[in-house]
Design a protein around this motif. Sequence first.
Motif, PDB file in Angstrom:
ATOM      1  N   THR A 147       0.867  -1.174   0.000  1.00 47.59           N
ATOM      2  CA  THR A 147       0.000   0.000   0.000  1.00 47.59           C
ATOM      3  C   THR A 147       0.907   1.229   0.000  1.00 47.59           C
ATOM      4  OG1 THR A 147      -1.764  -1.133   1.208  1.00 47.59           O
ATOM      5  CG2 THR A 147      -1.769   1.279   1.268  1.00 47.59           C
ATOM      6  N   SER A 148       0.590   2.187  -0.830  1.00 54.79           N
ATOM      7  CA  SER A 148       1.390   3.414  -0.913  1.00 54.79           C
ATOM      8  C   SER A 148       0.720   4.519  -0.115  1.00 54.79           C
ATOM      9  CB  SER A 148       1.535   3.834  -2.375  1.00 54.79           C
ATOM     10  OG  SER A 148       0.254   3.911  -3.000  1.00 54.79           O
ATOM     11  N   GLY A 149       1.476   5.597   0.138  1.00 56.56           N
ATOM     12  CA  GLY A 149       0.863   6.786   0.696  1.00 56.56           C
ATOM     13  C   GLY A 149       1.436   7.274   2.003  1.00 56.56           C
ATOM     14  N   ARG A 177      -7.734   5.931  -0.989  1.00 57.36           N
ATOM     15  CA  ARG A 177      -8.430   5.778  -2.260  1.00 57.36           C
ATOM     16  C   ARG A 177      -8.030   4.445  -2.854  1.00 57.36           C
ATOM     17  NH1 ARG A 177      -7.498  11.625  -2.426  1.00 57.36           N
ATOM     18  NH2 ARG A 177      -9.521  12.539  -1.921  1.00 57.36           N
ATOM     19  N   ALA A 178      -9.026   3.755  -3.389  1.00 59.16           N
ATOM     20  CA  ALA A 178      -8.804   2.396  -3.873  1.00 59.16           C
ATOM     21  C   ALA A 178      -9.571   2.163  -5.160  1.00 59.16           C
ATOM     22  CB  ALA A 178      -9.255   1.380  -2.818  1.00 59.16           C
ATOM     23  N   ILE A 179      -9.038   1.267  -5.972  1.00 54.79           N
ATOM     24  CA  ILE A 179      -9.783   0.755  -7.131  1.00 54.79           C
ATOM     25  C   ILE A 179     -10.340  -0.596  -6.736  1.00 54.79           C
ATOM     26  CG2 ILE A 179      -9.721   0.208  -9.582  1.00 54.79           C
ATOM     27  CD1 ILE A 179      -8.948   3.100  -8.971  1.00 54.79           C
ATOM     28  N   LEU A 180     -11.653  -0.744  -6.800  1.00 56.70           N
ATOM     29  CA  LEU A 180     -12.302  -1.992  -6.409  1.00 56.70           C
ATOM     30  C   LEU A 180     -12.826  -2.743  -7.630  1.00 56.70           C
ATOM     31  CD1 LEU A 180     -14.536  -0.840  -3.384  1.00 56.70           C
ATOM     32  CD2 LEU A 180     -12.097  -1.419  -3.401  1.00 56.70           C
ATOM     33  N   TRP A 181     -12.874  -4.058  -7.511  1.00 57.23           N
ATOM     34  CA  TRP A 181     -13.593  -4.857  -8.497  1.00 57.23           C
ATOM     35  C   TRP A 181     -15.089  -4.640  -8.304  1.00 57.23           C
ATOM     36  CZ3 TRP A 181     -11.342  -6.890 -12.529  1.00 57.23           C
ATOM     37  CH2 TRP A 181     -10.036  -7.384 -12.478  1.00 57.23           C
ATOM     38  N   GLY A 182     -15.794  -4.322  -9.375  1.00 60.99           N
ATOM     39  CA  GLY A 182     -17.225  -4.103  -9.290  1.00 60.99           C
ATOM     40  C   GLY A 182     -17.583  -2.749  -8.715  1.00 60.99           C
ATOM     41  N   GLN A 285      -2.178  -4.523  -4.441  1.00 59.29           N
ATOM     42  CA  GLN A 285      -3.481  -3.937  -4.149  1.00 59.29           C
ATOM     43  C   GLN A 285      -3.473  -2.466  -4.556  1.00 59.29           C
ATOM     44  OE1 GLN A 285      -1.728  -5.489  -1.580  1.00 59.29           O
ATOM     45  NE2 GLN A 285      -1.389  -4.047   0.096  1.00 59.29           N
ATOM     46  N   ALA A 286      -4.481  -2.068  -5.304  1.00 56.76           N
ATOM     47  CA  ALA A 286      -4.588  -0.684  -5.781  1.00 56.76           C
ATOM     48  C   ALA A 286      -5.180   0.174  -4.670  1.00 56.76           C
ATOM     49  CB  ALA A 286      -5.444  -0.625  -7.040  1.00 56.76           C
ATOM     50  N   LEU A 287      -4.372   0.408  -3.646  1.00 53.54           N
ATOM     51  CA  LEU A 287      -4.810   1.087  -2.432  1.00 53.54           C
ATOM     52  C   LEU A 287      -3.762   2.123  -2.040  1.00 53.54           C
ATOM     53  CD1 LEU A 287      -6.848   1.217  -0.052  1.00 53.54           C
ATOM     54  CD2 LEU A 287      -5.477  -0.570   1.060  1.00 53.54           C
ATOM     55  N   ILE A 313      -0.704   3.319 -10.202  1.00 52.75           N
ATOM     56  CA  ILE A 313      -2.170   3.411 -10.131  1.00 52.75           C
ATOM     57  C   ILE A 313      -2.689   4.425 -11.142  1.00 52.75           C
ATOM     58  CG2 ILE A 313      -4.161   3.890  -8.670  1.00 52.75           C
ATOM     59  CD1 ILE A 313      -2.705   2.855  -6.303  1.00 52.75           C
ATOM     60  N   LYS A 314      -1.927   5.490 -11.400  1.00 51.02           N
ATOM     61  CA  LYS A 314      -2.344   6.436 -12.440  1.00 51.02           C
ATOM     62  C   LYS A 314      -2.459   5.736 -13.795  1.00 51.02           C
ATOM     63  CE  LYS A 314      -0.574  10.798 -10.519  1.00 51.02           C
ATOM     64  NZ  LYS A 314       0.402  11.905 -10.692  1.00 51.02           N
ATOM     65  N   LYS A 315      -1.502   4.875 -14.111  1.00 50.23           N
ATOM     66  CA  LYS A 315      -1.561   4.132 -15.378  1.00 50.23           C
ATOM     67  C   LYS A 315      -2.752   3.187 -15.398  1.00 50.23           C
ATOM     68  CE  LYS A 315       3.390   4.257 -16.481  1.00 50.23           C
ATOM     69  NZ  LYS A 315       4.630   3.453 -16.647  1.00 50.23           N
TER      70      LYS A 315
END
Length: 325
Positions: A147-149, A177-182, A285-287, A313-315
């Motif tokens: 996890t970044s940040g 901020r996260a990218i979730l499935w669905g 994880q995109a978190l 994550i930007k890409k």
Amino acid sequence: MSEPSMVHRVTVPAESAGDRLDRLLSAALPALSRTRIKALIEAGCVTRDGEPAPDPSAKVRADDAFAVQVPESTAAAPMAQAIPLSVTYEDDDLIVIDKPPGMVVHPAPGSPDATLVNALLAHCGDTLSGIGGVRRPGIVHRIDKDTSGLLVAAKNDAAHAGLAAQFAEHSIERVYRAILWGIPAPRTGTVDGAIGRSPQDRKKMAVVGRGGKPARTHYRVQRVYGLGAALVECRLETGRTHQIRVHMATIGHPVLGDPAYARATPARRRALGASGEAAAAFPRQALHAAVLGFRHPANGAWVRFESEFPTDIKKLVSSLESVER
């Protein structure tokens, strides 16, 4: 035990009879964090009438007289390593780091060095908070390796105590901020669920009925990508291990790329069309810990820091925008 650099003497007032020893001493000695007080008691550095004090939870009596010996800080076991850091803010009391993905916070089996601790030792040197008589970064919270940040570390015991108290009372502003499935439904909501070790896999955490710690996550969908993914803001009331990852998986929308709690099923890939393969191949994880706000422990002023998504994550977001609607 090495020679103490300072001895504090505390006599228990009548109104404090029956209090826990560690709580009494941390109130009487605000420059020392409660964590350090406990460590000093356990190391035999706290005495009553010349005898080592009982354990930190022992009840004190009126007129008990304690001597608290604070040893000189000794070199931390981790070695200082000149690893580049992205410093968002720094002063004499604390430092806020924008941690890259892939960096472990503390040395551990399998990750003995090249951690944030090693980097902070090199960057801050002797200014770091001494905890339990050992000089090391005063990290009061952690984020996962991938996890970044944003993360804050204290440079002295007073700052450590002030920050730790805010985390304990859940007054820290922590936004991920996260990218979730669905796409979660409803698009704004709260997940309540105690988190503990998974009874099926002790390496994982899970929402459990017994033995877990209370956990609450507020979420809000900010953007949707077709029917297959969503950009979601998560605000923490508590800070349990893997909290967002577990809570989002529990409602059926795990964090994209999460190796422990998510699977890139064929159905999930198809829902993202041409972007499905890129999403399935995302390696972590995109978190991202995007916002960190707290009262400055030295002056009480509210401070707030923000961090953009890192490049990977930007890409990912750029790829997902092709299915946005």
